[in-house]
Design a protein around this motif. Structure first.
Motif, short mmCIF file in Angstrom:
data_model
loop_
_atom_site.label_atom_id
_atom_site.label_comp_id
_atom_site.label_asym_id
_atom_site.label_seq_id
_atom_site.Cartn_x
_atom_site.Cartn_y
_atom_site.Cartn_z
N UNK A 194 0.79 -1.23 0.00
CA UNK A 194 0.00 0.00 0.00
C UNK A 194 0.82 1.27 0.00
N UNK A 195 0.13 2.39 -0.25
CA UNK A 195 0.77 3.69 -0.39
C UNK A 195 1.36 4.19 0.92
N UNK A 196 0.67 3.94 2.04
CA UNK A 196 1.15 4.43 3.34
C UNK A 196 2.53 3.84 3.66
N UNK A 197 2.70 2.54 3.39
CA UNK A 197 4.00 1.91 3.63
C UNK A 197 5.07 2.53 2.74
N UNK A 198 4.74 2.74 1.47
CA UNK A 198 5.71 3.29 0.52
C UNK A 198 6.18 4.68 0.94
N UNK A 199 5.26 5.49 1.47
CA UNK A 199 5.61 6.85 1.87
C UNK A 199 6.63 6.86 3.01
N UNK A 200 6.53 5.88 3.92
CA UNK A 200 7.48 5.81 5.04
C UNK A 200 8.82 5.19 4.63
N UNK A 201 8.88 4.65 3.43
CA UNK A 201 10.08 3.95 2.98
C UNK A 201 10.86 4.71 1.93
N UNK A 202 10.20 5.63 1.25
CA UNK A 202 10.80 6.27 0.08
C UNK A 202 12.07 7.05 0.44
N UNK A 203 12.13 7.65 1.63
CA UNK A 203 13.31 8.43 2.02
C UNK A 203 14.53 7.52 2.11
N UNK A 204 14.38 6.41 2.84
CA UNK A 204 15.50 5.47 3.00
C UNK A 204 15.92 4.87 1.66
N UNK A 205 14.96 4.67 0.78
CA UNK A 205 15.24 4.05 -0.53
C UNK A 205 16.30 4.83 -1.30
N UNK A 206 16.24 6.16 -1.20
CA UNK A 206 17.16 6.99 -1.98
C UNK A 206 18.31 7.57 -1.16
N UNK A 207 18.05 7.92 0.11
CA UNK A 207 19.08 8.61 0.91
C UNK A 207 20.28 7.70 1.17
N UNK A 208 20.04 6.43 1.54
CA UNK A 208 21.16 5.55 1.87
C UNK A 208 22.13 5.33 0.70
N UNK A 209 21.67 4.89 -0.48
CA UNK A 209 22.63 4.70 -1.58
C UNK A 209 23.30 6.00 -2.03
N UNK A 210 22.57 7.12 -2.01
CA UNK A 210 23.17 8.40 -2.39
C UNK A 210 24.24 8.81 -1.39
N UNK A 223 9.73 4.95 10.42
CA UNK A 223 9.96 4.65 9.01
C UNK A 223 10.58 3.26 8.85
N UNK A 224 10.72 2.86 7.60
CA UNK A 224 11.36 1.59 7.27
C UNK A 224 12.65 1.87 6.54
N UNK A 225 13.61 0.96 6.68
CA UNK A 225 14.87 1.13 5.96
C UNK A 225 14.77 0.61 4.53
N UNK A 226 13.63 0.04 4.17
CA UNK A 226 13.43 -0.42 2.80
C UNK A 226 14.28 -1.65 2.49
#
Length: 289
Positions: free
Chosen positions: A77-93, A134-137
């Motif tokens: 669902x969308x709610x889970x994705x919203x809490x994960x999107x930050x970690x998805x991009x911030x960590x690899x960058x 949040x989640x670390x994805x």
């Protein structure tokens, strides 16, 4: 007022998630990668892909996180994705940023120190992200998907995935590094558990006394904590008695013990540490009538 408060909370959570992921990337760059240590999760898969196929670690993490984010959005669902999107991009960058800025920097060549500080850093960073709500994805998502689709317990699939990831790395690592990898995972698991309970543990106190009403009054007015009176019966003489039950902060315990002993030196006290307390006076503000 509530809108402003909610905005502040959201901003604070946003900054904490960024901080946690940046700390994670810094730990991996400074301690884990220079020592060639094993680890679980997305980073562990990336290390294997780098060894077998020469894929850049930060690039693989980014692609893998995005794929998992899409899967999480479609299934969870969308709610889970919203809490994960930050970690998805911030960590690899952040990991790629530290790769470029720090180059071949290594603070120590001691494997034990690298394993310990890798565990401390990873456990601390994961704890910050999770406590921010949040989640670390990445590899957090497959166990949640399996749980939703097939009711497989999250802890079981999480450990199974981590075990498989460690096996992938064990094929090209000497036995000594495998043992250090196990130590690393144990350290960050313990640190994460401790951090998740930090600031939430409280003390539960039960008091059996002939002066239960006086103790109740003292807790209410001197300690400023709520009290529940539990009716009971003594086991030997079968006399009716009352047990005073209260939950206090850890720092209030010495003062409470002193107050109770002053009222009734012969009182019977049972003291327990509880992991978390929710309700009026703790997770909710106090109300006085």
């Amino acid at each position: 007022m509530n809108k402003v408060h909610n905005m502040r909370q959201a901003l604070c959570s946003f900054l904490l998630v960024i901080l946690g992921n940046v700390l994670y990337a810094l730990t991996v760059k400074v301690f884990l990668l220079p020592a060639g240590l094993m680890t679980g999760g997305t980073t562990g898969i990336a290390l294997s892909m780098n060894h077998y196929f020469g894929m850049p670690i930060s690039a693989f993490v980014l692609v893998f996180n995005v794929v998992m984010l899409i899967a999480g959005y479609l299934i969870l669902g969308k709610q889970f994705a919203l809490t994960t999107v930050i970690s998805t991009f911030v960590y690899p960058v952040a990991l790629e940023f530290f790769n470029q800025v720090l180059g071949e920097l290594a603070l120590t060549s001691d494997l034990m120190l690298n394993a310990l500080f890798s565990g401390l850093g990873i456990g601390l960073s994961l704890g910050i992200v999770i406590r921010a709500g949040a989640s670390t994805g990445g590899m957090d998502i497959p166990p949640l998907v399996l749980n939703k689709l097939f009711r497989i317990p999250v802890s079981v699939s999480l450990y199974a995935f981590d075990f498989c990831i460690l096996i992938l790395q064990a094929f090209y690592n000497p036995p000594e590094r495998v043992l250090y990898g196990v130590l690393l995972i144990l350290v960050y698991t313990v640190v994460l558990d401790k951090l998740m309970l930090m600031g939430t543990t409280k003390t539960e106190v039960k008091v059996v006394s002939q002066k239960s009403n006086q103790i109740r009054e003292a807790i209410l007015h001197e300690i400023d904590r709520g009290v529940t009176l539990l009716s009971g019966e003594s086991g030997y003489l079968h006399n009716d008695t009352q047990m005073v039950f209260s939950v206090i902060s850890n720092r209030e315990l010495p003062r409470l013990e002193k107050v109770i002993r002053h009222i009734d030196p012969e009182s019977f006290m049972v003291i327990n540490r509880v992991s978390e307390v929710r309700g009026r006076g703790f997770s909710m503000s106090k109300k006085y009538k």
